[in-house]
Design a protein around this motif. Structure first.
Motif, PDB file in Angstrom:
ATOM      1  N   GLN A  17      84.380  49.463 -14.173  1.00 61.86           N
ATOM      2  CA  GLN A  17      84.745  50.032 -15.470  1.00 61.86           C
ATOM      3  C   GLN A  17      84.937  48.935 -16.522  1.00 61.86           C
ATOM      4  N   LEU A  21      82.869  48.528 -19.931  1.00 61.27           N
ATOM      5  CA  LEU A  21      83.580  48.437 -21.195  1.00 61.27           C
ATOM      6  C   LEU A  21      83.144  47.214 -21.993  1.00 61.27           C
ATOM      7  N   LEU A  22      82.997  46.069 -21.306  1.00 61.92           N
ATOM      8  CA  LEU A  22      82.588  44.846 -21.985  1.00 61.92           C
ATOM      9  C   LEU A  22      81.174  44.967 -22.546  1.00 61.92           C
ATOM     10  N   GLU A  23      80.224  45.426 -21.705  1.00 59.90           N
ATOM     11  CA  GLU A  23      78.833  45.510 -22.143  1.00 59.90           C
ATOM     12  C   GLU A  23      78.654  46.548 -23.236  1.00 59.90           C
ATOM     13  N   GLY A  24      79.502  47.605 -23.225  1.00 62.33           N
ATOM     14  CA  GLY A  24      79.390  48.605 -24.274  1.00 62.33           C
ATOM     15  C   GLY A  24      80.093  48.223 -25.563  1.00 62.33           C
ATOM     16  N   SER A  25      81.050  47.297 -25.481  1.00 64.12           N
ATOM     17  CA  SER A  25      81.837  46.936 -26.660  1.00 64.12           C
ATOM     18  C   SER A  25      81.220  45.787 -27.446  1.00 64.12           C
ATOM     19  N   PHE A  26      80.491  44.912 -26.760  1.00 68.39           N
ATOM     20  CA  PHE A  26      79.924  43.749 -27.428  1.00 68.39           C
ATOM     21  C   PHE A  26      78.403  43.901 -27.534  1.00 68.39           C
ATOM     22  N   THR A  86      79.499  40.241 -20.119  1.00 64.07           N
ATOM     23  CA  THR A  86      79.575  41.088 -18.928  1.00 64.07           C
ATOM     24  C   THR A  86      80.626  40.537 -17.976  1.00 64.07           C
TER      25      THR A  86
END
Length: 448
Positions: A17, A21-26, A86
């Protein structure tokens, strides 16, 4: 995920998760820093850290992306990395997945490089169809480079080693600096105007992107494209690529390789010529042997004139026999026809006086035809007899000549074949006379 949830999650699920979250936020972004702990594994993947004065982050560049690098990353190098933020789930490590890497401070140069590359490609300057093949045996080689460049020494030594005596013309120019692009283009145009070489090498040694930038200028690319002389680009090392490489007719990985491409190797061609000469000699020998065998076959087919005369005599005898038999057969056939006609006459009771008259006319025509046929055959026999007589060597004897034979009947045609004491037989038209050679030295001979 709810912030007040009391349900525990596994570490794997947590890391998954966090990664999402990281790949979707940046978004994909560029990060600058200094390379530290760089290592390239046998798999082709590269692992290193990017750091600045107060922090660092782990990075991974997978093989598919690492093979696209046009420079070799080194420890302490300042770079700009295009990355995806990531998390490595197996260890819970925060890291950056590097999609592209370029030396820091020259990002603008890369962008200019790519922009000019796209422009010239769209204009057709990179089209393989417009590129020409190199001459196999150039009369002279032109070199566009600096007289002080180490690349010039490499090219000259390679040309001397491969083809000594090959004329070389240097078109000097600067290969680095603000004025270098203009000088390179001018040198190429000068080589075109003077038209004294068959192939042109544009080269310099390796260096940084800034050092090689003169060969990425549009002015140089247009001069190369306009040159009627085939151009070989040998700029930098094998990993260096410039706009000149894409426009040139042939790209060489190094200046030395460029010299090898334009010069035939004397030793290799000498070996090739020796092989061709040996092959020609074998083919010539085989041809001579074949012709000798054919000559032997033709010699066996040749016959002595006496044999040909014997064949002609046999044929003449056969024609004479056929000539004598022909009237008999024809009379027999006509007699048979006459008998059948008489039988038919007896059955039909024809008009006998008229039939007798017709029969008499037929008999007269028959006798006349037989007479003409016999005359023609006799004339042919006379003609053949005359030809046979003309071919008969004994007819020559009647004119005063004689045939010289050995006692075994072999003909003597040359004085050198005789020796003192040899017995001979002289055949004249009316008989033969025995003789003996008393001298055979060509000065005195006596026959008795």
């Amino acid at each position: 995920m709810s912030s007040a949830s009391n349900t525990p999650v596994s570490v794997t699920e947590l890391n998954r998760q966090v990664r999402a979250l990281l790949e979707g936020s940046f978004p994909i972004l560029w990060v600058s820093g200094e390379i530290s702990n760089f290592k390239r594994y046998g798999s082709g993947h590269c692992y290193f850290s990017l750091k600045d004065a107060t922090a660092q982050v782990r990075c991974v560049m997978f093989r598919q992306r690492a093979t696209l690098l046009d420079f070799e990353p080194r420890e302490g190098m300042q770079v700009q990395a295009r990355v995806v933020v990531t998390l490595y789930e197996a260890r819970g490590d925060f890291q950056l997945t590097v999609e592209a890497l370029r030396p820091a401070g020259i990002g603008g140069l890369f962008e200019a490089f790519e922009a000019l590359k796209k422009k010239l490609d769209a204009a057709g300057l990179f089209d393989p169809a417009r590129k020409r093949s190199l001459p196999a045996f150039p009369r002279a080689v032109g070199i566009v480079t600096s007289p002080k460049a180490a690349a010039l020494r490499d090219v000259l030594s390679t040309l001397k080693r491969r083809m000594p005596g090959l004329p070389v013309v240097l078109y000097p120019c600067a290969v680095q600096g603000l004025a270098a692009a203009g000088e390179i283009a001018a040198a190429i145009r000068a080589a075109t105007a003077r038209a004294e070489v068959d192939v042109l090498i544009v080269c310099r040694g390796g260096g940084s992107l800034e050092d090689l930038w003169s060969f990425n200028e549009e002015e140089v690319a247009l001069a190369i494209a306009a040159s009627p002389i085939p151009v070989v680009s040998g700029v930098g090392h094998e990993t260096d690529f410039t706009i000149a490489d894409f426009v040139a007719d042939v790209r060489a990985p190094t200046p030395t390789a460029a010299a090898e491409l334009v010069s035939p190797h004397r030793g290799e061609w000498q070996n090739r010529l020796r092989l061709i000469g040996a092959r020609l000699q074998r083919d010539l020998l085989r041809t001579v042997q074949t012709r000798m065998q054919q000559l032997d076959g033709l010699s066996r087919r040749l016959r002595h004139p006496g044999e040909r005369l014997a064949v002609q005599r046999e044929r003449l005898d056969m024609l004479q026999r056929r000539l004598r038999q022909l009237p008999v057969r024809q009379l027999s056939m006509l007699g048979d026809d006459l008998g059948r006609a008489r039988q038919a006459l007896a059955y039909v009771k024809p008009d006998l006086p008229a039939r007798h008259a017709a029969l008499g006319a037929l008999q007269a025509r028959l006798h006349q035809a037989l007479r003409r046929h016999a005359e023609r055959q006799q004339a042919r026999v006379a003609q053949l007899s005359g030809r046979l007589t003309a071919l008969n060597p004994e007819a020559v004897l009647a004119r005063g000549y004689a045939l010289i034979e050995r006692p075994d009947g072999a003909m003597v045609t040359r004085a050198a074949a005789l020796h003192g004491g040899d017995g001979l037989r002289l055949r004249f038209a009316d008989g033969t006379v025995a003789a003996e050679v008393t001298a055979a030295d060509g000065t005195q001979q006596k026959l008795f």
